[in-house]
Design an enzyme around this catalytic site. Structure first.
Site, PDB file in Angstrom:
ATOM      1  CE1 TYR A 142      -3.407  -2.758   0.833  1.00 22.36           C
ATOM      2  CE2 TYR A 142      -4.609  -0.702   1.062  1.00 22.36           C
ATOM      3  CZ  TYR A 142      -4.596  -2.063   0.893  1.00 22.36           C
ATOM      4  OH  TYR A 142      -5.788  -2.728   0.789  1.00 22.36           O
ATOM      5  CE  LYS A 191       1.823 -18.010  -2.342  1.00 20.97           C
ATOM      6  NZ  LYS A 191       0.913 -19.170  -2.345  1.00 20.97           N
ATOM      7  CG  ASP A 223      -2.063 -20.411  -0.970  1.00 17.60           C
ATOM      8  OD1 ASP A 223      -1.506 -20.391   0.140  1.00 17.60           O
ATOM      9  OD2 ASP A 223      -1.569 -21.022  -1.948  1.00 17.60           O
ATOM     10  CG  ASP A 247      -7.982  -4.815   1.684  1.00 10.24           C
ATOM     11  OD1 ASP A 247      -8.920  -4.317   2.325  1.00 10.24           O
ATOM     12  OD2 ASP A 247      -7.926  -4.810   0.437  1.00 10.24           O
ATOM     13  CG  ASP A 251     -13.562  -7.042   2.355  1.00 12.16           C
ATOM     14  OD1 ASP A 251     -13.329  -6.295   3.324  1.00 12.16           O
ATOM     15  OD2 ASP A 251     -14.001  -6.633   1.259  1.00 12.16           O
TER      16      ASP A 251
HETATM   17  C1  IPM Z   1     -10.304  -1.229   3.991  1.00 17.43           C
HETATM   18  C2  IPM Z   1     -10.542  -0.656   2.636  1.00 17.43           C
HETATM   19  C3  IPM Z   1      -9.371   0.264   2.292  1.00 17.43           C
HETATM   20  C4  IPM Z   1      -8.109  -0.589   2.307  1.00 17.43           C
HETATM   21  C5  IPM Z   1      -9.518   1.006   0.961  1.00 17.43           C
HETATM   22  C6  IPM Z   1     -10.788   1.833   0.941  1.00 17.43           C
HETATM   23  C7  IPM Z   1      -8.315   1.842   0.641  1.00 17.43           C
HETATM   24  O1  IPM Z   1     -10.704  -1.671   1.703  1.00 17.43           O
HETATM   25  O2  IPM Z   1     -10.231  -0.443   4.967  1.00 17.43           O
HETATM   26  O3  IPM Z   1     -10.192  -2.442   4.106  1.00 17.43           O
HETATM   27  O4  IPM Z   1      -7.835  -1.284   1.321  1.00 17.43           O
HETATM   28  O5  IPM Z   1      -7.406  -0.555   3.302  1.00 17.43           O
HETATM   29 MG    MG Z   2     -10.766  -3.615   2.529  1.00 15.60          MG
END
Ligand code: IPM
Ligand code: MG
Length: 357
Positions: A142, A191, A223, A247, A251
Site C-alpha cells: 500500500y 506467502k 492461500d 485487507d 473481507d
Molecule cells: C479497507 C478498505 C481500504 C483498504 C480502501 C478503501 C483503501 O478496503 O479499509 O479495508 O484497502 O485498506
Molecule cells: Mg478492505
C-alpha cells in the site's frame, strides 16, 4: 477530564450512522458524568467537494489534536472517474499514515441471535466463529514505491512490497498481546514460499513470539488461510498478517458471520489515539433513506471508549445495550427476517440509547 472525539461522517450512509453513534456516546457520557467534546471533520468525498482533496491538512490536524477519531464511511461512485490522487480512499490512507496507525483490528464474531445469516453450512458455523484479524496498516504494498511507465514502448506498472524488521515486530507484539487476553493462540499468515518480505515476516514474528512463552504461535500460507476461513473458522483465535493479505482476508472473514453491518474495527499506533470505524462501506444505494444499520458504528464507538479513553464500564454498557436490543428481536432491514418489521437507522439508535438509560 474533557476528551475530544473527531467525527468524520464521510460519504453515503456515513452521516446517518455517525449521528446515531454520536448520540449514543452523548447518552453514555451523560449517564456516567463524562465530558466528551466532538469535532466534526471533513473527509472523503465530502472533503473533495469542499476542499478539492479527500483529507486536507486541516482535517489531519483536527484528528491529531483529538483523543480518538470515529469514522463513518468513505467513498462514493461519483468519484470513480476522478484522478487517483483525490479519490476518497486516498484520504483514508493519508490519515492512517499521519496518525501512525500501524495496527488494524477486525473481529469476526458470530452473533448467536443472527447465526442464520451466516452463509456457512450449519455444522461449520455452529462450531463457533470468534477470531480477530490483526492487519498491518501502514506498510507493505500500500505504501511502497509505484510507477507506471512505458518500457521499450510497452506500458508497465510496478508496485513494491517492503517490510522492515521493526515494522513486523511492532505488529506482532499487538497480536501477541491481544492473544494473551483471549485463547492464547496467534496464527501468522504470509506467502513465505514465494516472497522475500514474507520470509522476513515469518522469521521476525517467530523471534518476537519467543518473548511470549504462554502464546502458541503457528504459521499458514495466505492461500490456505483463505480456504480455512470458510472450511473451519473455529480453529482461529488471533490472525496477524501484512497489509494487503489482511485487507482481503478481513473481507472474507466479515462475510462468514453474515452480519457485516454489525462489526466494528479499530486502528491504533504507539499511543492511545485510535481510529474507529465499522467495517462496512458507504452503501450509496441506501444513503439518505434512514435504512442503514448503525450498530457497526455504535460498537466501534464502544471500542473507542475502551481503548482510547480507558472507559471500560461505559464501553461494556454500550455493548450490553446492543446485545439487549438484538436479543429483544429488534432488527434493521439488513438483518431483518421475513416476518420482522425492520427499524430505521434512527429508530435503532434510539432503542439502543433507551437501553443504556
Ligand atoms: C479497507 C478498505 C481500504 C483498504 C480502501 C478503501 C483503501 O478496503 O479499509 O479495508 O484497502 O485498506
Ligand atoms: Mg478492505
Amino acid at each position: 477530564m474533557r476528551k475530544i472525539i473527531a467525527l468524520i461522517a464521510g460519504d453515503g450512509i456515513g452521516p446517518e450512522i455517525i449521528r446515531e453513534a454520536r448520540q449514543v456516546l452523548e447518552t453514555v457520557a451523560g449517564k456516567y458524568g463524562r465530558q466528551l467534546d466532538f469535532a466534526e471533520v471533513a473527509g472523503g468525498g465530502a472533503a473533495i467537494d469542499r476542499f478539492g482533496e479527500p483529507m486536507p491538512q486541516c482535517s489531519v490536524d483536527a484528528c491529531l489534536s483529538a483523543d480518538a477519531v470515529l469514522l463513518g464511511a468513505l467513498g462514493h461512485p461519483k468519484y470513480d472517474g476522478v484522478a487517483p490522487a483525490i479519490r476518497p480512499e486516498k484520504g483514508l490512507l493519508k490519515l492512517r499514515q499521519a496518525l501512525g496507525l500501524f495496527a488494524n483490528i477486525r473481529p469476526a464474531k458470530l452473533i448467536p441471535a443472527l447465526k442464520e445469516a451466516s452463509p456457512l453450512r450449519a455444522d461449520i458455523r455452529d462450531r463457533g466463529i470468534d477470531f480477530l484479524i490483526v492487519r498491518e496498516l501502514i506498510g507493505g504494498i500500500y505504501f511502497g514505491k509505484r510507477k507506471t511507465e512505458a518500457i521499450e514502448g510497452v506500458m508497465t506498472a510496478t508496485d513494491t512490497l517492503t517490510y522492515s524488521r521493526p515494522e513486523i515486530e511492532r505488529i506482532a507484539r499487538v497480536a501477541l498481546e491481544l492473544a494473551a487476553k483471549r485463547k492464547r493462540r496467534v496464527l501468522s499468515v504470509d506467502k513465505e514460499n514465494v516472497l522475500d518480505s514474507s520470509k522476513l515476516w515469518r522469521k521476525t514474528v517467530t523471534e518476537t513470539a519467543a518473548a511470549y512463552p504462554g502464546i502458541a504461535l503457528s504459521h499458514m500460507l495466505v492461500d490456505n488461510a483463505a480456504m480455512q476461513i470458510v472450511r473451519d473458522p473455529a480453529q482461529f483465535d488471533v490472525i496477524v498478517t501484512e497489509n494487503m493479505f489482511g485487507d482481503i482476508l478481513s473481507d472474507e472473514a466479515s462475510m462468514i458471520t453474515g452480519s457485516i453491518g454489525l462489526i466494528p474495527s479499530w486502528s491504533r499506533g504507539e499511543g492511545k489515539r485510535g481510529l474507529y470505524e465499522p467495517i462496512h462501506g458507504s452503501a450509496p444505494d441506501i444513503a439518505g433513506k434512514n435504512l442503514a444499520n448503525p450498530i457497526g458504528t455504535i460498537l466501534s464507538a464502544a471500542q473507542l471508549l475502551r481503548h482510547s479513553l480507558d472507559l471500560e464500564e461505559e464501553a461494556r454498557d454500550v455493548e450490553l445495550a446492543v446485545e439487549g436490543v438484538l436479543a429483544a428481536g429488534y432488527r434493521t432491514a439488513d438483518i431483518a427476517g421475513a416476518e420482522d418489521r425492520p427499524l430505521t437507522c434512527s429508530e435503532m439508535g434510539e432503542r439502543i440509547r433507551r437501553e443504556i438509560l
